[in-house]
Design a protein around this motif. Structure first.
Motif, PDB file in Angstrom:
ATOM      1  N   SER A   1       0.770  -1.127   0.204  1.00  0.00           N
ATOM      2  CA  SER A   1      -0.083   0.106  -0.224  1.00  0.00           C
ATOM      3  C   SER A   1       0.672   1.409  -0.050  1.00  0.00           C
ATOM      4  O   SER A   1       0.246   2.506  -0.290  1.00  0.00           O
ATOM      5  N   LEU A   2       2.050   1.034   0.216  1.00  0.00           N
ATOM      6  CA  LEU A   2       2.884   2.515   0.105  1.00  0.00           C
ATOM      7  C   LEU A   2       3.082   2.918  -1.307  1.00  0.00           C
ATOM      8  O   LEU A   2       3.158   2.312  -2.157  1.00  0.00           O
ATOM      9  N   PRO A   3       2.813   4.228  -1.423  1.00  0.00           N
ATOM     10  CA  PRO A   3       2.891   4.911  -2.771  1.00  0.00           C
ATOM     11  C   PRO A   3       4.168   4.820  -3.530  1.00  0.00           C
ATOM     12  O   PRO A   3       5.123   4.849  -2.932  1.00  0.00           O
ATOM     13  N   SER A   4       3.909   4.671  -4.703  1.00  0.00           N
ATOM     14  CA  SER A   4       5.102   4.911  -5.442  1.00  0.00           C
ATOM     15  C   SER A   4       5.341   6.564  -5.794  1.00  0.00           C
ATOM     16  O   SER A   4       4.191   7.021  -6.241  1.00  0.00           O
ATOM     17  N   SER A   5       6.406   7.135  -5.648  1.00  0.00           N
ATOM     18  CA  SER A   5       6.565   8.601  -5.823  1.00  0.00           C
ATOM     19  C   SER A   5       6.830   8.692  -7.038  1.00  0.00           C
ATOM     20  O   SER A   5       7.748   8.747  -7.503  1.00  0.00           O
ATOM     21  N   ALA A   6       5.794   9.787  -7.671  1.00  0.00           N
ATOM     22  CA  ALA A   6       6.078  10.384  -8.824  1.00  0.00           C
ATOM     23  C   ALA A   6       5.799  11.890  -8.927  1.00  0.00           C
ATOM     24  O   ALA A   6       5.679  12.667  -9.982  1.00  0.00           O
ATOM     25  N   THR A   7       5.584  12.405  -7.744  1.00  0.00           N
ATOM     26  CA  THR A   7       5.250  13.702  -7.582  1.00  0.00           C
ATOM     27  C   THR A   7       6.251  14.293  -6.458  1.00  0.00           C
ATOM     28  O   THR A   7       7.064  13.684  -5.754  1.00  0.00           O
ATOM     29  N   ALA A   8       6.200  15.741  -6.306  1.00  0.00           N
ATOM     30  CA  ALA A   8       7.040  16.500  -5.534  1.00  0.00           C
ATOM     31  C   ALA A   8       6.200  16.222  -3.970  1.00  0.00           C
ATOM     32  O   ALA A   8       4.953  16.187  -3.948  1.00  0.00           O
ATOM     33  N   ALA A   9       7.230  16.268  -3.011  1.00  0.00           N
ATOM     34  CA  ALA A   9       6.336  16.382  -1.688  1.00  0.00           C
ATOM     35  C   ALA A   9       5.634  15.226  -1.276  1.00  0.00           C
ATOM     36  O   ALA A   9       4.634  15.487  -0.557  1.00  0.00           O
ATOM     37  N   THR A  10       6.177  13.811  -1.547  1.00  0.00           N
ATOM     38  CA  THR A  10       5.091  12.791  -1.451  1.00  0.00           C
ATOM     39  C   THR A  10       6.175  11.884  -0.411  1.00  0.00           C
ATOM     40  O   THR A  10       7.424  11.354  -0.786  1.00  0.00           O
ATOM     41  N   GLN A  11       5.568  11.443   0.801  1.00  0.00           N
ATOM     42  CA  GLN A  11       6.159  10.351   1.488  1.00  0.00           C
ATOM     43  C   GLN A  11       5.893   9.164   1.043  1.00  0.00           C
ATOM     44  O   GLN A  11       4.713   8.848   0.808  1.00  0.00           O
ATOM     45  N   PHE A  12       6.902   8.080   0.992  1.00  0.00           N
ATOM     46  CA  PHE A  12       6.484   7.221   0.303  1.00  0.00           C
ATOM     47  C   PHE A  12       7.427   5.897   0.849  1.00  0.00           C
ATOM     48  O   PHE A  12       7.275   4.520   0.662  1.00  0.00           O
ATOM     49  N   ALA A  13       8.214   6.095   2.215  1.00  0.00           N
ATOM     50  CA  ALA A  13       8.768   4.908   2.898  1.00  0.00           C
ATOM     51  C   ALA A  13       8.893   5.257   4.260  1.00  0.00           C
ATOM     52  O   ALA A  13       8.808   6.449   4.478  1.00  0.00           O
ATOM     53  N   VAL A  14       8.853   4.333   5.032  1.00  0.00           N
ATOM     54  CA  VAL A  14       8.975   4.400   6.595  1.00  0.00           C
ATOM     55  C   VAL A  14      10.246   3.705   7.109  1.00  0.00           C
ATOM     56  O   VAL A  14      10.339   2.555   6.487  1.00  0.00           O
ATOM     57  N   PHE A  15      10.787   3.977   8.127  1.00  0.00           N
ATOM     58  CA  PHE A  15      11.587   3.427   9.011  1.00  0.00           C
ATOM     59  C   PHE A  15      11.307   3.461  10.341  1.00  0.00           C
ATOM     60  O   PHE A  15      11.027   4.415  10.889  1.00  0.00           O
ATOM     61  N   GLY A  16      11.373   2.454  11.146  1.00  0.00           N
ATOM     62  CA  GLY A  16      11.052   2.241  12.611  1.00  0.00           C
ATOM     63  C   GLY A  16      10.646   0.988  13.149  1.00  0.00           C
ATOM     64  O   GLY A  16      10.876   0.069  12.532  1.00  0.00           O
ATOM     65  N   ASN A  17      10.241   1.082  14.532  1.00  0.00           N
ATOM     66  CA  ASN A  17       9.915  -0.184  14.923  1.00  0.00           C
ATOM     67  C   ASN A  17       8.275  -0.040  15.173  1.00  0.00           C
ATOM     68  O   ASN A  17       7.784   0.737  15.931  1.00  0.00           O
ATOM     69  N   LEU A  18       7.687  -1.175  14.538  1.00  0.00           N
ATOM     70  CA  LEU A  18       6.333  -1.114  14.815  1.00  0.00           C
ATOM     71  C   LEU A  18       5.842  -1.480  16.243  1.00  0.00           C
ATOM     72  O   LEU A  18       4.599  -1.447  16.706  1.00  0.00           O
ATOM     73  N   GLN A  19       6.588  -1.834  17.211  1.00  0.00           N
ATOM     74  CA  GLN A  19       6.130  -1.912  18.780  1.00  0.00           C
ATOM     75  C   GLN A  19       5.474  -0.672  19.118  1.00  0.00           C
ATOM     76  O   GLN A  19       5.035  -0.601  20.056  1.00  0.00           O
ATOM     77  N   TYR A  20       5.987   0.552  18.587  1.00  0.00           N
ATOM     78  CA  TYR A  20       5.405   1.705  18.859  1.00  0.00           C
ATOM     79  C   TYR A  20       4.027   2.154  18.194  1.00  0.00           C
ATOM     80  O   TYR A  20       3.312   3.116  18.491  1.00  0.00           O
ATOM     81  N   ARG A  21       3.405   1.225  17.414  1.00  0.00           N
ATOM     82  CA  ARG A  21       2.170   1.078  16.767  1.00  0.00           C
ATOM     83  C   ARG A  21       1.378   0.276  17.761  1.00  0.00           C
ATOM     84  O   ARG A  21       1.636  -1.099  17.624  1.00  0.00           O
ATOM     85  N   TRP A  22       0.484   0.784  18.494  1.00  0.00           N
ATOM     86  CA  TRP A  22      -0.593  -0.067  19.424  1.00  0.00           C
ATOM     87  C   TRP A  22      -1.970  -0.441  18.646  1.00  0.00           C
ATOM     88  O   TRP A  22      -2.456   0.736  18.283  1.00  0.00           O
ATOM     89  N   VAL A  23      -2.160  -1.524  18.714  1.00  0.00           N
ATOM     90  CA  VAL A  23      -3.476  -1.997  17.966  1.00  0.00           C
ATOM     91  C   VAL A  23      -4.384  -2.312  19.250  1.00  0.00           C
ATOM     92  O   VAL A  23      -4.079  -3.428  19.805  1.00  0.00           O
ATOM     93  N   GLY A  24      -5.447  -1.631  19.535  1.00  0.00           N
ATOM     94  CA  GLY A  24      -6.631  -2.255  20.285  1.00  0.00           C
ATOM     95  C   GLY A  24      -7.677  -2.955  19.658  1.00  0.00           C
ATOM     96  O   GLY A  24      -7.955  -2.510  18.300  1.00  0.00           O
ATOM     97  N   TYR A  25      -8.110  -3.981  19.959  1.00  0.00           N
ATOM     98  CA  TYR A  25      -9.099  -4.880  19.025  1.00  0.00           C
ATOM     99  C   TYR A  25      -9.897  -5.622  20.260  1.00  0.00           C
ATOM    100  O   TYR A  25      -9.675  -5.631  21.454  1.00  0.00           O
ATOM    101  N   ARG A  26     -11.052  -6.228  19.775  1.00  0.00           N
ATOM    102  CA  ARG A  26     -11.787  -7.200  20.360  1.00  0.00           C
ATOM    103  C   ARG A  26     -11.638  -8.574  19.615  1.00  0.00           C
ATOM    104  O   ARG A  26     -11.588  -8.709  18.170  1.00  0.00           O
ATOM    105  N   PRO A  27     -11.274  -9.657  20.250  1.00  0.00           N
ATOM    106  CA  PRO A  27     -10.912 -11.045  19.635  1.00  0.00           C
ATOM    107  C   PRO A  27     -12.082 -11.524  18.807  1.00  0.00           C
ATOM    108  O   PRO A  27     -13.185 -11.254  19.226  1.00  0.00           O
ATOM    109  N   GLY A  28     -12.047 -12.226  17.763  1.00  0.00           N
ATOM    110  CA  GLY A  28     -12.979 -12.822  16.925  1.00  0.00           C
ATOM    111  C   GLY A  28     -13.327 -11.801  15.743  1.00  0.00           C
ATOM    112  O   GLY A  28     -13.405 -10.594  15.783  1.00  0.00           O
ATOM    113  N   PHE A  29     -13.951 -12.674  14.736  1.00  0.00           N
ATOM    114  CA  PHE A  29     -14.412 -11.873  13.565  1.00  0.00           C
ATOM    115  C   PHE A  29     -15.908 -12.026  13.455  1.00  0.00           C
ATOM    116  O   PHE A  29     -16.292 -13.025  13.642  1.00  0.00           O
TER     117      PHE A  29
END
Length: 467
Positions: free
Chosen positions: A392-420
């Protein structure tokens, strides 16, 4: 419309006290304090109770081919766990062996599992069309639980209510298989911090700026600094996947093969959607990693005189992305973090286009810098850090476009309820098919969840120049 939440004065007071106690702590200590506060005041709990071991799809398939190969996979998994989580070799081996054993047990009962799931899906279809009463579905679920107990599986009490259109909770075995499939393929499931939410909305402080060190001459006063905070809010909403239409008869006479097909479709689509809402999405309901310009690094090192096309990317740019982060977010043997934020490490998350451009770069001897052309592109590293491809990350073909990330995903917290939660759609148009006119069904699969970044400084973003 969001349901108003009455603030608990005691929790508000505790939050204010937490702000004070976090001053002077390292980023990793602050993250752990947030996790402890969440568990104590909101009852949240991390999904994994021990060090997780994830098998790759290749390892999973190899494990099923025989005892010798299963032993090799266990050794590989143990070595990975030991290196990644810094745990003793014996403990890592025990965890890996337990994982392999549970996977093999599951595979032995796989066909019977699918038969039980098919029975529940079939009962759901009959009840939803009024051709059977609710007791038929209750009996099917009870039979599924008896099968799980008989085969040595844990039976959980998953209670997430029903969908807004009167949906059904998916079969527990199907739930479990889908979660395990996603754990092998979804970057968000693998590396983020997951916790269960009991409330619809949860609010916690997040770190927006850290402490600053400075040099002070003898007998001179120092310049104080303290971390600054904002509020992170998790508001449970549905992450939805919709299947292609299929005949009503197919579900009302559900066979194991149909259930396996539904599992495969849900795995692929859930994986794609989860990583999309994590990294880059056009859906305004979600906040992704490209929604902020914190720690932005421009191609060529300059916002104005840099590069505006990702085809010009170099390894110097990847180094700039890495060193954009403060040392505590990329600890190594020279700079050690506190070790509290475990279960993951800083990695590059990029699109296919960027990988393609880096693979083309040659040195002065006309040899490719990023390895031999006979080697697969997956598994490559840059400056010792893994490179993960995100669709889903964009291919950059225009100016001022963020298109890649560096970091540790442990700093992204996901709150959820189990089950679909599954809704059986019988009306409307899905992929050009009128369900009512063609006597067709479509399954809508929902996961209740939300995602937030609890430290804005933990990620850097690669962007093309402004002009």
């Amino acid at each position: 419309m969001e349901t108003p939440v009455k603030e608990d004065p005691k929790v508000t007071e505790a939050l204010a006290e937490l702000h004070k106690r976090m001053a002077g702590k390292t980023a990793t200590e602050q993250v752990q304090m947030l996790a402890d506060f969440s568990a104590r005041h909101f009852g949240t709990k991390k999904e994994e109770t021990q060090t997780p071991v994830f098998l790759t799809e290749d390892q999973f398939q190899r494990m099923l081919t025989g005892v010798d190969e299963a032993k090799k996979v266990a050794e590989e998994a143990a070595a990975t766990a030991e290196r990644k989580y810094h745990i003793p070799a014996g403990e890592a081996k025990a965890i890996a062996v337990d994982k392999i054993s549970s996977e093999l047990t599951r595979s032995q009962h796989r066909h019977e599992d699918f038969k039980q799931m098919a029975n529940v899906f079939r009962s759901m279809a009959l009840v939803s069309t009024g051709r059977a009463n609710a007791s038929v579905l209750d009996a099917a679920r009870e039979q599924e639980k008896e099968h799980m107990v008989r085969t040595g599986r844990e039976v959980r009490n998953i209670d997430v209510g029903t969908g807004s259109e009167g949906g059904f909770l998916a079969p527990e075995l199907w739930n479990t298989m889908l979660y395990e499939n996603l754990a092998r393929v979804s970057l968000l499931r693998k590396y983020a911090y997951w916790f269960q939410m009991d409330n619809q909305i949860m609010r916690l402080p997040k770190i927006t700026a850290n402490l600053t060190a400075n040099t002070v001459a003898e007998l001179s006063s120092g310049t104080g600094s303290q971390p600054t905070f904002a509020q992170a809010t998790w508001n449970l909403k549905k992450l939805t996947v919709l299947t292609n239409p299929f005949s009503i008869e197919a579900l009302e006479h559900a066979r194991p093969e149909l259930v396996q097909m539904l599992l495969n479709v849900a795995t692929v689509e859930m994986n794609r959607k989860m990583d999309e809402v994590c990294f880059n999405t056009t859906d305004s309901a979600w906040t992704d990693l490209l929604d902020t310009t914190v720690n932005r690094y421009y191609l060529g090192g300059s916002s104005t005189s840099g590069k505006t096309l990702d085809t010009t990317v170099t390894f110097d740019d990847m180094a700039g992305l890495l060193f954009q982060l403060a040392e505590q977010y990329v600890p190594d043997e020279d700079v050690q973090g506190s070790g509290i934020v475990g279960g993951g490490e800083a990695q590059y998350f990029v699109n296919k286009s960027l990988i393609q451009n880096l693979l083309k770069i040659k040195g002065t001897t006309s040899e490719y810098i990023w390895g031999k052309v006979t080697e697969l592109q997956s598994g490559r590293k840059i400056f010792g850090k893994n490179v993960r491809r995100v669709i889903s990350l964009p291919s950059s073909a225009t100016a001022a476009t963020q298109f890649a990330v560096f970091g540790n995903l442990q700093y992204r917290w996901v709150g959820y309820r189990p089950g679909f939660i599954i809704d059986l759609l019988r009306e409307g148009i899905v992929n050009g098919v009128n369900l009512a006119q063609t006597s067709a069904y479509a399954l809508r699969i929902n996961q209740l969840m939300d995602i937030a970044t609890i430290d804005d400084n933990a990620f850097s973003r690669l962007s093309t120049a402004v002009s």
